[in-house]
Write a protein that holds these residues in place. Sequence first.
Motif, PDB file in Angstrom:
ATOM      1  N   ALA A  61       0.818  -1.213   0.000  1.00 15.84           N
ATOM      2  CA  ALA A  61       0.000   0.000   0.000  1.00 15.84           C
ATOM      3  C   ALA A  61       0.849   1.259   0.000  1.00 15.84           C
ATOM      4  CB  ALA A  61      -0.929  -0.012   1.213  1.00 15.84           C
ATOM      5  N   SER A  62       2.018   1.199   0.630  1.00 17.81           N
ATOM      6  CA  SER A  62       2.873   2.381   0.709  1.00 17.81           C
ATOM      7  C   SER A  62       3.406   2.798  -0.663  1.00 17.81           C
ATOM      8  CB  SER A  62       4.041   2.123   1.661  1.00 17.81           C
ATOM      9  OG  SER A  62       4.848   1.067   1.182  1.00 17.81           O
ATOM     10  N   LYS A  63       3.359   1.881  -1.623  1.00 21.70           N
ATOM     11  CA  LYS A  63       3.786   2.234  -2.975  1.00 21.70           C
ATOM     12  C   LYS A  63       2.710   3.003  -3.729  1.00 21.70           C
ATOM     13  CE  LYS A  63       6.983  -1.662  -3.491  1.00 21.70           C
ATOM     14  NZ  LYS A  63       7.332  -2.858  -4.286  1.00 21.70           N
ATOM     15  N   LEU A  64       1.481   2.950  -3.188  1.00 16.76           N
ATOM     16  CA  LEU A  64       0.358   3.627  -3.824  1.00 16.76           C
ATOM     17  C   LEU A  64       0.069   4.977  -3.183  1.00 16.76           C
ATOM     18  CD1 LEU A  64      -2.132   0.613  -4.152  1.00 16.76           C
ATOM     19  CD2 LEU A  64      -0.451   1.420  -5.828  1.00 16.76           C
ATOM     20  N   PHE A  65       0.103   4.999  -1.833  1.00 14.35           N
ATOM     21  CA  PHE A  65      -0.324   6.203  -1.106  1.00 14.35           C
ATOM     22  C   PHE A  65       0.597   6.470   0.085  1.00 14.35           C
ATOM     23  CE2 PHE A  65      -4.190   3.967  -2.617  1.00 14.35           C
ATOM     24  CZ  PHE A  65      -4.631   4.885  -3.552  1.00 14.35           C
ATOM     25  N   ASP A  66       0.518   7.701   0.573  1.00 11.40           N
ATOM     26  CA  ASP A  66       1.244   8.071   1.791  1.00 11.40           C
ATOM     27  C   ASP A  66       0.435   9.151   2.511  1.00 11.40           C
ATOM     28  OD1 ASP A  66       3.281   8.144   3.684  1.00 11.40           O
ATOM     29  OD2 ASP A  66       4.292   9.809   2.672  1.00 11.40           O
TER      30      ASP A  66
ATOM     31  N   ILE B  52      -4.354   5.833  11.065  1.00 10.99           N
ATOM     32  CA  ILE B  52      -4.743   4.956   9.960  1.00 10.99           C
ATOM     33  C   ILE B  52      -5.606   5.735   8.976  1.00 10.99           C
ATOM     34  CG2 ILE B  52      -5.993   2.852   9.308  1.00 10.99           C
ATOM     35  CD1 ILE B  52      -5.443   1.786  12.112  1.00 10.99           C
ATOM     36  N   ALA B  53      -5.259   5.635   7.706  1.00  9.91           N
ATOM     37  CA  ALA B  53      -6.097   6.182   6.640  1.00  9.91           C
ATOM     38  C   ALA B  53      -6.709   5.018   5.880  1.00  9.91           C
ATOM     39  CB  ALA B  53      -5.286   7.065   5.707  1.00  9.91           C
ATOM     40  N   LYS B  54      -8.028   4.934   5.873  1.00 10.30           N
ATOM     41  CA  LYS B  54      -8.740   3.915   5.094  1.00 10.30           C
ATOM     42  C   LYS B  54      -9.137   4.549   3.763  1.00 10.30           C
ATOM     43  CE  LYS B  54     -10.529   1.265   9.017  1.00 10.30           C
ATOM     44  NZ  LYS B  54      -9.889  -0.011   8.650  1.00 10.30           N
ATOM     45  N   ILE B  55      -8.556   4.056   2.689  1.00 12.51           N
ATOM     46  CA  ILE B  55      -8.708   4.676   1.380  1.00 12.51           C
ATOM     47  C   ILE B  55      -9.489   3.749   0.447  1.00 12.51           C
ATOM     48  CG2 ILE B  55      -7.472   5.621  -0.612  1.00 12.51           C
ATOM     49  CD1 ILE B  55      -5.076   6.074   1.278  1.00 12.51           C
ATOM     50  N   ALA B  56     -10.582   4.263  -0.106  1.00 10.71           N
ATOM     51  CA  ALA B  56     -11.331   3.548  -1.144  1.00 10.71           C
ATOM     52  C   ALA B  56     -10.931   4.148  -2.487  1.00 10.71           C
ATOM     53  CB  ALA B  56     -12.827   3.698  -0.908  1.00 10.71           C
ATOM     54  N   TYR B  57     -10.485   3.317  -3.390  1.00 15.71           N
ATOM     55  CA  TYR B  57     -10.040   3.807  -4.695  1.00 15.71           C
ATOM     56  C   TYR B  57     -10.438   2.804  -5.778  1.00 15.71           C
ATOM     57  CZ  TYR B  57      -6.172   0.452  -4.419  1.00 15.71           C
ATOM     58  OH  TYR B  57      -5.431  -0.697  -4.328  1.00 15.71           O
ATOM     59  N   GLU B  58     -10.919   3.338  -6.881  1.00 22.82           N
ATOM     60  CA  GLU B  58     -11.354   2.522  -8.008  1.00 22.82           C
ATOM     61  C   GLU B  58     -12.222   1.368  -7.519  1.00 22.82           C
ATOM     62  OE1 GLU B  58      -7.792   1.891 -10.376  1.00 22.82           O
ATOM     63  OE2 GLU B  58      -7.636   4.044 -10.761  1.00 22.82           O
TER      64      GLU B  58
ATOM     65  N   ASP C 234      -1.577   8.234  -9.136  1.00 22.54           N
ATOM     66  CA  ASP C 234      -2.686   8.994  -9.719  1.00 22.54           C
ATOM     67  C   ASP C 234      -3.935   8.131  -9.883  1.00 22.54           C
ATOM     68  OD1 ASP C 234      -1.314  11.438  -9.899  1.00 22.54           O
ATOM     69  OD2 ASP C 234      -0.329  10.772 -11.738  1.00 22.54           O
ATOM     70  N   LEU C 235      -4.256   7.371  -8.843  1.00 20.35           N
ATOM     71  CA  LEU C 235      -5.449   6.523  -8.872  1.00 20.35           C
ATOM     72  C   LEU C 235      -6.680   7.353  -8.525  1.00 20.35           C
ATOM     73  CD1 LEU C 235      -3.844   3.491  -7.007  1.00 20.35           C
ATOM     74  CD2 LEU C 235      -4.380   3.606  -9.445  1.00 20.35           C
ATOM     75  N   ASN C 236      -7.842   6.833  -8.875  1.00 17.24           N
ATOM     76  CA  ASN C 236      -9.092   7.530  -8.613  1.00 17.24           C
ATOM     77  C   ASN C 236      -9.567   7.221  -7.193  1.00 17.24           C
ATOM     78  OD1 ASN C 236     -11.477   8.946  -8.865  1.00 17.24           O
ATOM     79  ND2 ASN C 236     -12.540   7.276  -9.887  1.00 17.24           N
ATOM     80  N   ILE C 237      -9.349   8.149  -6.249  1.00 16.96           N
ATOM     81  CA  ILE C 237      -9.736   7.960  -4.847  1.00 16.96           C
ATOM     82  C   ILE C 237     -11.174   8.448  -4.670  1.00 16.96           C
ATOM     83  CG2 ILE C 237      -9.295   8.656  -2.468  1.00 16.96           C
ATOM     84  CD1 ILE C 237      -6.361   8.980  -3.189  1.00 16.96           C
ATOM     85  N   SER C 238     -12.007   7.579  -4.096  1.00 12.16           N
ATOM     86  CA  SER C 238     -13.407   7.953  -3.880  1.00 12.16           C
ATOM     87  C   SER C 238     -13.704   8.335  -2.433  1.00 12.16           C
ATOM     88  CB  SER C 238     -14.333   6.801  -4.298  1.00 12.16           C
ATOM     89  OG  SER C 238     -14.019   5.617  -3.575  1.00 12.16           O
ATOM     90  N   LYS C 239     -12.905   7.844  -1.478  1.00 14.56           N
ATOM     91  CA  LYS C 239     -13.195   8.130  -0.076  1.00 14.56           C
ATOM     92  C   LYS C 239     -11.957   7.910   0.778  1.00 14.56           C
ATOM     93  CE  LYS C 239     -16.571   7.010   3.565  1.00 14.56           C
ATOM     94  NZ  LYS C 239     -17.713   6.129   3.936  1.00 14.56           N
ATOM     95  N   VAL C 240     -11.760   8.779   1.768  1.00 13.92           N
ATOM     96  CA  VAL C 240     -10.673   8.622   2.738  1.00 13.92           C
ATOM     97  C   VAL C 240     -11.227   8.889   4.139  1.00 13.92           C
ATOM     98  CG1 VAL C 240      -8.388   9.347   3.504  1.00 13.92           C
ATOM     99  CG2 VAL C 240      -8.952   9.422   1.071  1.00 13.92           C
TER     100      VAL C 240
END
Length: 343
Positions: free
Chosen positions: A22-27, A87-93, A52-58
């Motif tokens: 996950a750390s390769k995608l977001f920080d 903790i960041a819970k990230i919804a993407y694509e 540059d992914l499409n994040i819908s919710k954090v």
Amino acid sequence: MKVFLFSISTLFFLACGDATDASKLFDIQLEGQKKSFHRNDKVGVAIKNKKDLNISKVEYFIDGQLLPVEDGKITLGIEKLGNKVLIAKIAYEDSSVDITKKIKVLAENSPEVYTYEIVNTFPHDKTSFTQGLEFNNDTLYEGTGRKGQSVLRKLDYKTGKVLQHIDLDSSVFGEGITVLNDNVYQLTWQSGLGYIYNKSDLSKTETFSYGKSKEGWGLCNDGKKIYKSDGTEKIWILSPKDLSEVDFIETVTNKSIFNKANELEYVDGKIYANVWQKESMMIIDAKSGAIEGVINFGGLKEKVEQHTKLDVLNGVAYHPKRKTFFVTGKNWDKLFEVNIIKK
């Protein structure tokens, strides 16, 4: 069939790999790139989107508590202070992932300073290497240390007379004690175990082992839960049913995380803790871990008999009816009844 199984396992491996990378995608990026904050600070927060992914919710959490985002900031309005994981819970694509960042959340205010006034002075056995001290009704219970010298005993505090006592095995070093309901609980220092005694006759009824804490230092209780210090920044919360470590707080000031809590006493939501190797005591909020006060007991040691085995201040007991504290030290010949006063 073998090819099919290989394909399934490969897909499973790749799926797990995505989660662990996950750390390769977001920080998580925090305002000022700081790692240390104070409770109730409002902190600017953002997610660095490396692909540059499409994040819908954090959503952001600490200790399972949701931290709402307002104007790009989270408020650190958490109850328990110390070392934390944001903790960041990230919804993407079509997926989701959790990413984390380690931070410290410290107390809002600096500790207030207190001093003491002596109300009474009573005799105390100067051969006692005092590790634990607590009142139950008008009887003073004391646990002492040193291998071959460790005991648990009941005292008439006014005269110093020993009413009952039991010796610990010569292989262990006795530590803190507390009295709850019909039991007396006592720790040992580095043996990884503690003892439970019948309060009425001090007969040993059970032995318990420690969990993640490696050493035994101080004990106290709030009438329901038992608190245990272990020489680190943590004060463990124990279940009185089986002495398991169900939770902990960390002791913090507004500047740092502190790890010197020794002998403990609980009074009205606060834990009074001897500072290891110092002539002082902390007043700790039992819910948050914030060190709200420091009591300077300087000069008290000079009021006892000076001899070669004389050691530091250690031992604090509150007398609910008298509404005073009783303090002594290791191998001190006096027990002091004191009032604690804001300086």
